[in-house]
Write a protein that holds these residues in place. Structure first.
Motif, PDB file in Angstrom:
ATOM      1  N   LEU A 141       0.913  -1.325  -0.124  1.00 57.58           N
ATOM      2  CA  LEU A 141      -0.089   0.054   0.051  1.00 57.58           C
ATOM      3  C   LEU A 141       0.886   1.301   0.034  1.00 57.58           C
ATOM      4  CD1 LEU A 141      -2.884  -1.127   2.431  1.00 57.58           C
ATOM      5  CD2 LEU A 141      -2.848  -1.205   0.145  1.00 57.58           C
ATOM      6  N   ALA A 142       0.628   2.156  -0.796  1.00 58.55           N
ATOM      7  CA  ALA A 142       1.464   3.408  -0.800  1.00 58.55           C
ATOM      8  C   ALA A 142       0.868   4.588   0.297  1.00 58.55           C
ATOM      9  CB  ALA A 142       0.965   4.002  -2.117  1.00 58.55           C
ATOM     10  N   ARG A 143       1.214   3.989   1.386  1.00 61.33           N
ATOM     11  CA  ARG A 143       0.983   4.749   2.530  1.00 61.33           C
ATOM     12  C   ARG A 143       1.893   5.906   2.616  1.00 61.33           C
ATOM     13  NH1 ARG A 143      -2.862   2.586   5.593  1.00 61.33           N
ATOM     14  NH2 ARG A 143      -3.192   0.484   5.778  1.00 61.33           N
ATOM     15  N   GLU A 144       1.678   6.993   3.086  1.00 58.37           N
ATOM     16  CA  GLU A 144       2.261   8.098   3.626  1.00 58.37           C
ATOM     17  C   GLU A 144       3.745   7.972   4.376  1.00 58.37           C
ATOM     18  OE1 GLU A 144       3.411  12.008   3.873  1.00 58.37           O
ATOM     19  OE2 GLU A 144       1.660  11.565   2.694  1.00 58.37           O
ATOM     20  N   ALA A 145       3.525   6.933   5.205  1.00 56.50           N
ATOM     21  CA  ALA A 145       4.719   6.494   5.908  1.00 56.50           C
ATOM     22  C   ALA A 145       5.887   5.859   5.579  1.00 56.50           C
ATOM     23  CB  ALA A 145       4.293   5.858   7.262  1.00 56.50           C
ATOM     24  N   TYR A 146       5.412   5.502   4.220  1.00 57.80           N
ATOM     25  CA  TYR A 146       6.142   4.412   3.372  1.00 57.80           C
ATOM     26  C   TYR A 146       7.045   5.207   2.369  1.00 57.80           C
ATOM     27  CZ  TYR A 146       3.521   0.787   5.267  1.00 57.80           C
ATOM     28  OH  TYR A 146       2.674  -0.158   6.103  1.00 57.80           O
ATOM     29  N   LEU A 147       6.770   6.558   2.084  1.00 54.06           N
ATOM     30  CA  LEU A 147       7.142   7.246   0.859  1.00 54.06           C
ATOM     31  C   LEU A 147       8.047   8.499   1.344  1.00 54.06           C
ATOM     32  CD1 LEU A 147       3.894   7.452  -0.856  1.00 54.06           C
ATOM     33  CD2 LEU A 147       5.567   5.700  -1.230  1.00 54.06           C
ATOM     34  N   ASN A 148       8.838   8.687   0.222  1.00 49.77           N
ATOM     35  CA  ASN A 148       9.854   9.899   0.130  1.00 49.77           C
ATOM     36  C   ASN A 148       9.140  11.133   0.068  1.00 49.77           C
ATOM     37  OD1 ASN A 148      12.177   8.642   1.279  1.00 49.77           O
ATOM     38  ND2 ASN A 148      12.437   7.797  -0.766  1.00 49.77           N
ATOM     39  N   ALA A 149       9.736  12.367   0.112  1.00 48.19           N
ATOM     40  CA  ALA A 149       9.067  13.718  -0.401  1.00 48.19           C
ATOM     41  C   ALA A 149       9.010  13.574  -1.917  1.00 48.19           C
ATOM     42  CB  ALA A 149       9.778  14.842  -0.055  1.00 48.19           C
ATOM     43  N   PRO A 150       7.812  14.201  -2.462  1.00 45.82           N
ATOM     44  CA  PRO A 150       7.486  14.276  -3.973  1.00 45.82           C
ATOM     45  C   PRO A 150       8.819  14.929  -4.843  1.00 45.82           C
ATOM     46  CG  PRO A 150       5.632  15.109  -2.837  1.00 45.82           C
ATOM     47  CD  PRO A 150       6.957  15.031  -1.799  1.00 45.82           C
ATOM     48  N   ASN A 151       8.882  14.206  -5.905  1.00 41.44           N
ATOM     49  CA  ASN A 151       9.983  15.030  -6.865  1.00 41.44           C
ATOM     50  C   ASN A 151       9.312  15.812  -7.728  1.00 41.44           C
ATOM     51  OD1 ASN A 151       8.246  13.622  -9.003  1.00 41.44           O
ATOM     52  ND2 ASN A 151       9.922  12.215  -9.343  1.00 41.44           N
ATOM     53  N   ARG A 152       9.980  16.613  -8.768  1.00 37.69           N
ATOM     54  CA  ARG A 152       9.115  17.716  -9.444  1.00 37.69           C
ATOM     55  C   ARG A 152       8.002  16.962 -10.237  1.00 37.69           C
ATOM     56  NH1 ARG A 152      14.236  19.408 -13.366  1.00 37.69           N
ATOM     57  NH2 ARG A 152      14.464  17.062 -13.311  1.00 37.69           N
ATOM     58  N   ASP A 153       7.796  15.943 -10.568  1.00 35.52           N
ATOM     59  CA  ASP A 153       6.543  15.363 -11.158  1.00 35.52           C
ATOM     60  C   ASP A 153       5.623  14.925 -10.009  1.00 35.52           C
ATOM     61  OD1 ASP A 153       7.946  15.698 -13.584  1.00 35.52           O
ATOM     62  OD2 ASP A 153       8.737  13.601 -13.462  1.00 35.52           O
ATOM     63  N   GLY A 154       5.959  15.342  -8.901  1.00 33.12           N
ATOM     64  CA  GLY A 154       4.916  14.873  -7.714  1.00 33.12           C
ATOM     65  C   GLY A 154       4.961  13.309  -7.403  1.00 33.12           C
ATOM     66  N   LYS A 155       5.948  12.672  -8.105  1.00 35.64           N
ATOM     67  CA  LYS A 155       6.065  11.088  -7.722  1.00 35.64           C
ATOM     68  C   LYS A 155       6.807  10.947  -6.383  1.00 35.64           C
ATOM     69  CE  LYS A 155       5.225   9.318 -12.504  1.00 35.64           C
ATOM     70  NZ  LYS A 155       5.920   8.773 -13.540  1.00 35.64           N
ATOM     71  N   SER A 160      13.721   3.225   1.448  1.00 33.05           N
ATOM     72  CA  SER A 160      14.346   2.027   1.570  1.00 33.05           C
ATOM     73  C   SER A 160      14.121   1.049   2.788  1.00 33.05           C
ATOM     74  CB  SER A 160      15.996   2.115   1.434  1.00 33.05           C
ATOM     75  OG  SER A 160      16.384   2.898   2.989  1.00 33.05           O
ATOM     76  N   GLY A 161      13.801   1.609   3.656  1.00 38.20           N
ATOM     77  CA  GLY A 161      13.222   0.720   4.895  1.00 38.20           C
ATOM     78  C   GLY A 161      11.700   0.204   4.756  1.00 38.20           C
ATOM     79  N   ALA A 162      11.180   0.875   3.894  1.00 38.30           N
ATOM     80  CA  ALA A 162       9.749   0.257   3.732  1.00 38.30           C
ATOM     81  C   ALA A 162       9.332  -0.677   3.032  1.00 38.30           C
ATOM     82  CB  ALA A 162       8.780   1.731   3.270  1.00 38.30           C
ATOM     83  N   VAL A 163      10.537  -1.192   2.365  1.00 35.46           N
ATOM     84  CA  VAL A 163      10.310  -2.364   1.389  1.00 35.46           C
ATOM     85  C   VAL A 163       9.758  -3.728   2.278  1.00 35.46           C
ATOM     86  CG1 VAL A 163      11.550  -3.978  -0.018  1.00 35.46           C
ATOM     87  CG2 VAL A 163      12.251  -1.812  -0.110  1.00 35.46           C
ATOM     88  N   GLU A 164      10.007  -3.804   3.521  1.00 37.54           N
ATOM     89  CA  GLU A 164       9.783  -4.657   4.351  1.00 37.54           C
ATOM     90  C   GLU A 164       8.112  -4.717   4.402  1.00 37.54           C
ATOM     91  OE1 GLU A 164      11.274  -4.095   8.208  1.00 37.54           O
ATOM     92  OE2 GLU A 164       9.846  -2.429   8.810  1.00 37.54           O
ATOM     93  N   HIS A 165       7.410  -3.641   4.043  1.00 41.48           N
ATOM     94  CA  HIS A 165       5.761  -3.585   4.014  1.00 41.48           C
ATOM     95  C   HIS A 165       5.532  -4.077   2.711  1.00 41.48           C
ATOM     96  CE1 HIS A 165       6.061  -1.647   8.048  1.00 41.48           C
ATOM     97  NE2 HIS A 165       6.892  -0.873   7.475  1.00 41.48           N
ATOM     98  N   VAL A 166       6.174  -4.939   1.995  1.00 41.27           N
ATOM     99  CA  VAL A 166       5.666  -5.549   0.741  1.00 41.27           C
ATOM    100  C   VAL A 166       5.288  -6.908   0.966  1.00 41.27           C
ATOM    101  CG1 VAL A 166       6.053  -6.237  -1.751  1.00 41.27           C
ATOM    102  CG2 VAL A 166       6.936  -4.089  -0.586  1.00 41.27           C
ATOM    103  N   LEU A 167       4.003  -7.507   0.489  1.00 39.86           N
ATOM    104  CA  LEU A 167       3.735  -8.892   0.651  1.00 39.86           C
ATOM    105  C   LEU A 167       4.216  -9.556  -0.479  1.00 39.86           C
ATOM    106  CD1 LEU A 167       2.312 -11.070   2.341  1.00 39.86           C
ATOM    107  CD2 LEU A 167       0.219 -10.249   1.149  1.00 39.86           C
ATOM    108  N   TRP A 168       5.287 -10.221  -0.364  1.00 36.56           N
ATOM    109  CA  TRP A 168       5.723 -10.680  -1.473  1.00 36.56           C
ATOM    110  C   TRP A 168       5.049 -12.119  -2.116  1.00 36.56           C
ATOM    111  CZ3 TRP A 168       8.997  -7.721  -3.440  1.00 36.56           C
ATOM    112  CH2 TRP A 168       9.932  -6.812  -2.758  1.00 36.56           C
ATOM    113  N   LEU A 169       4.899 -12.201  -3.581  1.00 30.96           N
ATOM    114  CA  LEU A 169       4.540 -13.199  -4.240  1.00 30.96           C
ATOM    115  C   LEU A 169       5.644 -14.058  -4.858  1.00 30.96           C
ATOM    116  CD1 LEU A 169       1.954 -11.132  -4.687  1.00 30.96           C
ATOM    117  CD2 LEU A 169       1.033 -12.780  -5.878  1.00 30.96           C
ATOM    118  N   VAL A 170       6.553 -13.531  -5.311  1.00 29.39           N
ATOM    119  CA  VAL A 170       7.770 -13.994  -5.642  1.00 29.39           C
ATOM    120  C   VAL A 170       9.010 -13.191  -5.019  1.00 29.39           C
ATOM    121  CG1 VAL A 170       9.241 -14.267  -7.878  1.00 29.39           C
ATOM    122  CG2 VAL A 170       6.742 -14.391  -8.138  1.00 29.39           C
TER     123      VAL A 170
END
Length: 293
Positions: A141-155, A160-170
């Motif tokens: 989930l693209a939660r606020e706590a998992y994301l860095n500040a927006p770039n110029r395009d708003g993305k 890096s530490g938020a990768v542990e919040h991925v539920l892996w299929l592969v």
């Protein structure tokens, strides 16, 4: 980006929603084993599609520019959508009435667009590490706590530490290395000009002794022949040409018994190898099997 083990287990705030999406993906794909088998090949096919080794001579991701690497990501997304068979909605996929974005990276952070992180929406995230030939696919989930500040395009990139919040299929599954790395592509492309096809095939195997040659490579070499495999067989094909020179052209269909005697790996039914004997014992074995004159 370092891939971390998932902490998304029962009791994690994201577990229920991500597990529903995971089960939905497994259902439409046909199960975990299907995804585990299909996804690594989709990654390999996407990379080779953009590398285009036959026309460009390139066989490694580092030879691509940044724009082309973006194309690799897009191609992986297309292949994943295709083998999953999931419909496209407002986002890239619809899984269980939930719109899901696909985000791919070649070892950088996934970039999440505003329309997804605004609602903390779900993403199918993909990572492939060419130097390791390993790939990952999971949901987060693209939660606020998992994301860095927006770039110029708003993305916003995933921390890096938020990768542990991925539920892996592969998770870290190997994908096939490029079959083209075994060959000198400049010589390969030059050789494709040689006529006739039988002479071309014979010269290719002279240049690539004891190298396993997949059928796709042979077909690319003999791209202008109506029956490319005929050029490899006996009956005036490359096998007969090379036999006279003391080189055995073997296939996985008929040659594995000989390869076992030579203590060489077995081939699949779609692989070939040319062997010039290095010792008198190898020469004896190949002559006994009528592989050389």
């Amino acid at each position: 980006m370092k891939m971390l083990p998932s902490v998304v287990v029962p009791g994690h705030p994201d577990f229920d929603e991500l597990d529903r999406i995971r089960l939905g993906l497994l259902d439409i794909a046909g199960g975990q084993s299907v995804i585990q088998a299909a996804f690594p090949h989709a990654v390999r096919d996407a990379i080779d599609f953009v590398l285009d080794p036959i026309r460009t001579g390139r066989t490694e991701l580092r030879e691509l520019d940044n724009v082309e690497k973006t194309f690799v990501g897009l191609k992986i997304e297309h292949y994943v959508r295709d083998f999953l068979g999931a419909p496209k909605g407002i986002r890239d996929l619809v899984i269980g009435n939930r719109d899901v974005d696909i985000k791919n990276t070649l070892d950088n952070s996934w970039m999440i667009p505003p329309e997804t992180y605004r609602d903390e929406g779900p993403c199918l995230v993909i990572n492939s590490k060419e130097e390791e030939s390993r790939c990952w696919m999971g949901v987060m989930l693209a939660r606020e706590a998992y994301l860095n500040a927006p770039n110029r395009d708003g993305k916003r990139g995933v921390k890096s530490g938020a990768v542990e919040h991925v539920l892996w299929l592969v998770e870290g599954v190997e994908y096939p290395p490029s079959v083209w790395r075994a060959f000198e592509m400049a010589a390969f492309r030059e050789l494709r000009k040689l006529q006739p096809g039988t002479a071309r095939a014979a010269e290719f195997f002279r240049q690539n002794l004891r190298t396993v040659v997949p059928r796709e490579v042979a077909e690319a070499l003999l791209f202008d022949q109506k029956d490319p495999m005929k050029r490899l067989r006996g009956n005036q094909g490359a096998r007969d040409v090379l036999r006279i020179e003391g080189i055995a052209l073997l296939s996985g269909v008929y040659g594995n018994r000989v390869l076992a005697q030579l203590d060489l790996p077995w081939l699949s039914g779609d692989e070939f190898i040319a062997i010039a004997p290095r010792t008198e014992e190898e020469r004896r074995i190949l002559r006994a099997e009528n592989a050389i004159d």
